[in-house]
Design an enzyme around this catalytic site. Structure first.
Site, PDB file in Angstrom:
ATOM      1  N   ASP A 117      12.983   5.754  -1.939  1.00 48.75           N
ATOM      2  CA  ASP A 117      12.267   4.629  -2.535  1.00 48.75           C
ATOM      3  C   ASP A 117      13.201   3.441  -2.726  1.00 48.75           C
ATOM      4  O   ASP A 117      13.240   2.834  -3.784  1.00 48.75           O
ATOM      5  CB  ASP A 117      11.667   5.048  -3.892  1.00 48.75           C
ATOM      6  N   CYS A 177      -7.055   8.402  10.505  1.00 44.18           N
ATOM      7  CA  CYS A 177      -7.903   7.620   9.599  1.00 44.18           C
ATOM      8  C   CYS A 177      -9.273   7.398  10.242  1.00 44.18           C
ATOM      9  O   CYS A 177     -10.287   7.301   9.542  1.00 44.18           O
ATOM     10  CB  CYS A 177      -7.271   6.273   9.280  1.00 44.18           C
ATOM     11  N   CYS A 211     -10.294   3.997   1.215  1.00 46.32           N
ATOM     12  CA  CYS A 211      -9.254   3.437   0.340  1.00 46.32           C
ATOM     13  C   CYS A 211      -9.433   1.935   0.177  1.00 46.32           C
ATOM     14  O   CYS A 211      -9.223   1.379  -0.909  1.00 46.32           O
ATOM     15  CB  CYS A 211      -7.861   3.773   0.865  1.00 46.32           C
ATOM     16  N   CYS A 269     -10.528   0.242  -3.732  1.00 48.62           N
ATOM     17  CA  CYS A 269      -9.456  -0.453  -4.462  1.00 48.62           C
ATOM     18  C   CYS A 269     -10.035  -1.425  -5.506  1.00 48.62           C
ATOM     19  O   CYS A 269     -10.779  -2.348  -5.166  1.00 48.62           O
ATOM     20  CB  CYS A 269      -8.564  -1.212  -3.482  1.00 48.62           C
ATOM     21  N   CYS A 282      -2.091  -5.616  -6.196  1.00 43.87           N
ATOM     22  CA  CYS A 282      -2.061  -4.152  -6.343  1.00 43.87           C
ATOM     23  C   CYS A 282      -1.645  -3.771  -7.774  1.00 43.87           C
ATOM     24  O   CYS A 282      -0.642  -4.259  -8.303  1.00 43.87           O
ATOM     25  CB  CYS A 282      -1.091  -3.556  -5.333  1.00 43.87           C
ATOM     26  N   CYS A 342      -6.541   4.671  -4.385  1.00 43.04           N
ATOM     27  CA  CYS A 342      -6.654   4.752  -2.921  1.00 43.04           C
ATOM     28  C   CYS A 342      -6.230   6.125  -2.415  1.00 43.04           C
ATOM     29  O   CYS A 342      -6.599   6.527  -1.308  1.00 43.04           O
ATOM     30  CB  CYS A 342      -5.868   3.630  -2.237  1.00 43.04           C
ATOM     31  N   CYS A 378      -8.970   9.413  -0.843  1.00 40.25           N
ATOM     32  CA  CYS A 378      -8.659   9.752   0.555  1.00 40.25           C
ATOM     33  C   CYS A 378      -9.049  11.202   0.859  1.00 40.25           C
ATOM     34  O   CYS A 378      -8.592  12.128   0.193  1.00 40.25           O
ATOM     35  CB  CYS A 378      -7.169   9.538   0.814  1.00 40.25           C
TER      36      CYS A 378
HETATM   37  S1  SF4 Z   1      -8.915   6.879   2.686  1.00 40.01           S
HETATM   38 FE1  SF4 Z   1      -7.297   8.028   3.774  1.00 40.01          FE
HETATM   39  S2  SF4 Z   1      -8.215   8.586   5.749  1.00 40.01           S
HETATM   40 FE2  SF4 Z   1      -9.506   6.984   4.854  1.00 40.01          FE
HETATM   41  S3  SF4 Z   1      -8.700   5.083   5.752  1.00 40.01           S
HETATM   42 FE3  SF4 Z   1      -7.659   5.363   3.787  1.00 40.01          FE
HETATM   43  S4  SF4 Z   1      -5.771   6.456   4.285  1.00 40.01           S
HETATM   44 FE4  SF4 Z   1      -7.119   6.662   6.054  1.00 40.01          FE
HETATM   45  S1  SF4 Z   2      -2.679   1.493  -5.726  1.00 42.93           S
HETATM   46 FE1  SF4 Z   2      -2.975  -0.690  -5.233  1.00 42.93          FE
HETATM   47  S2  SF4 Z   2      -3.924  -0.653  -3.219  1.00 42.93           S
HETATM   48 FE2  SF4 Z   2      -4.190   1.424  -4.059  1.00 42.93          FE
HETATM   49  S3  SF4 Z   2      -6.198   1.371  -5.060  1.00 42.93           S
HETATM   50 FE3  SF4 Z   2      -4.664   0.866  -6.605  1.00 42.93          FE
HETATM   51  S4  SF4 Z   2      -4.610  -1.360  -6.651  1.00 42.93           S
HETATM   52 FE4  SF4 Z   2      -5.565  -0.765  -4.729  1.00 42.93          FE
END
Ligand code: SF4
Ligand code: SF4
Length: 344
Positions: A118, A172, A178, A182, A198, A228, A232
């Site tokens: 990171d 994807c 995602c 958001c 974000c 997000c 997923c």
């Molecule tokens: S939710 Fe997961 S599978 Fe769907 S577009 Fe986003 S990263 Fe890709």
């Molecule tokens: S981490 Fe950031 S990009 Fe992901 S859902 Fe939350 S606000 Fe949106």
């Protein structure tokens, strides 16, 4: 293993910076082209060994996403990102990568090696994708079919020429869950994040006031945001950690906003010892909590929250006082509450 020619990623990085999507993370700009050129960052680097480590706490229940969505629907609960509930991953990963580098050096000495996790100057997801650890999802994180995206990444830069491991196919497809979920619409296009919107950036990286128009959208998220990833479909296959280090520390997986608001700086430092949360400091922690408490007040007036907010005003910094003032205004805010998270 990945090579060090990340030329094709460099242009995307330059565009992203040029559009200002990095917000106040000026250190990203400062590292400039070095971020896409491992051999300039650590002279002599010929390959990058990439690694991943699952972080879902060992006791994570099946159906954990539903539990997390429920917490986000309860305005007085505190939402802390799952990855941050245990021991600081920087410490855990760095120590293990360093141990691996030492073992490698024992086997192939002399070896020049430097570990990262990171770390701002390293294009982690790009390296992970190139070396087959995962594909880059539309939310910009790395993910894989047998592990979702709930893992940390780390790298060892080495001065050995290693055969690259092939990338894996992206899956994807036509999914856009995602992007749709958001809360702040920070994923402005597939694979493109406007960090300035974000919640992870706003609550962790960003110093200074949280933009007023985004405050209602933060809901009860006080440190990071998992939405997000929660939505997923591949995180059905996310793996539990094998280490106790990432087990959630009480009360971070069940605290109310008021419980955390009651921590003075000394208690904040004591409670977050060895945790990544400590890095943001008490001032940002309180700023985030003030916003979440304001959102709770807008959802439902509460005399105890109001009292607790007012009690902090006399000793508050200008920044905190402004956020407390905004929070108290939410009692009379006529604007309708933002739509509830479209939880699955
Ligand atoms: S939710 Fe997961 S599978 Fe769907 S577009 Fe986003 S990263 Fe890709
Ligand atoms: S981490 Fe950031 S990009 Fe992901 S859902 Fe939350 S606000 Fe949106």
């Amino acid at each position: 293993m990945a090579g060090v020619d990340l030329g094709t990623a460099e242009r995307g990085l330059r565009d992203w910076l040029a559009q200002g999507f990095h917000g106040s993370m000026h250190y990203l700009q400062r590292h400039g082209a070095k971020r896409a050129r491992p051999a300039e960052l650590v002279p002599g680097t010929l390959s990058v060994i990439t690694a991943r480590m699952d972080y879902l706490p060992r006791a994570t229940a099946d159906g954990w996403q539903a539990i997390e969505w429920q917490r986000l629907r309860e305005p007085q609960q505190a939402g802390v990102s799952i990855y941050a509930r245990g021991r600081d991953y920087h410490k855990v990963l760095r120590a293990r990568l360093q141990a691996l580098a030492t073992r490698l050096a024992d086997a192939v000495a002399p070896l020049g090696a430097r570990v990262f996790t990171d770390s701002a100057p390293v294009l982690e997801v790009e390296l992970a994708a190139r070396s087959g650890l995962g594909w880059r999802g539309k939310h910009t994180l790395a993910l894989r079919r047998d592990g979702g995206s709930m893992f940390f990444l780390g790298e060892i830069f080495v001065d050995l020429e290693l055969p690259p491991t092939p990338p894996i196919a992206a899956h994807c497809g036509s999914c856009s869950a995602c992007i749709d979920v958001c809360p702040t619409q920070a994923i402005v296009a597939p694979y493109r994040l406007d960090a300035r919107r974000c919640i992870s950036y706003l609550t962790i990286e960003h110093d200074g006031p949280i933009p007023v128009e985004l405050r209602p959208l933060l809901g009860n998220r006080i440190y990071g945001c998992d939405d997000c990833q929660l939505v997923c479909p591949w995180n059905k296959y996310a793996q539990r950690a094998t280490l106790p280090d990432f087990d959630a520390r009480a009360p971070l997986d069940s605290a109310t906003l008021l419980q955390l608001w009651a921590w003075d700086e000394a208690e904040f430092l004591r409670r977050t010892e060895g945790s990544a949360i400590r890095r943001i400091g008490h001032a940002r922690w309180q700023r985030n909590l003030a916003v979440a408490l304001g959102n709770a007040l807008r959802a439902q007036p509460d005399a105890e929250i109001e009292r607790a907010l007012r009690a902090r005003l006399p000793a508050a910094s200008a920044l905190l006082a402004e956020h407390i003032g905004w929070a108290l205004q939410q009692l009379t805010a006529s604007a309708p509450a933002p739509p509830a998270t479209t939880a699955r």
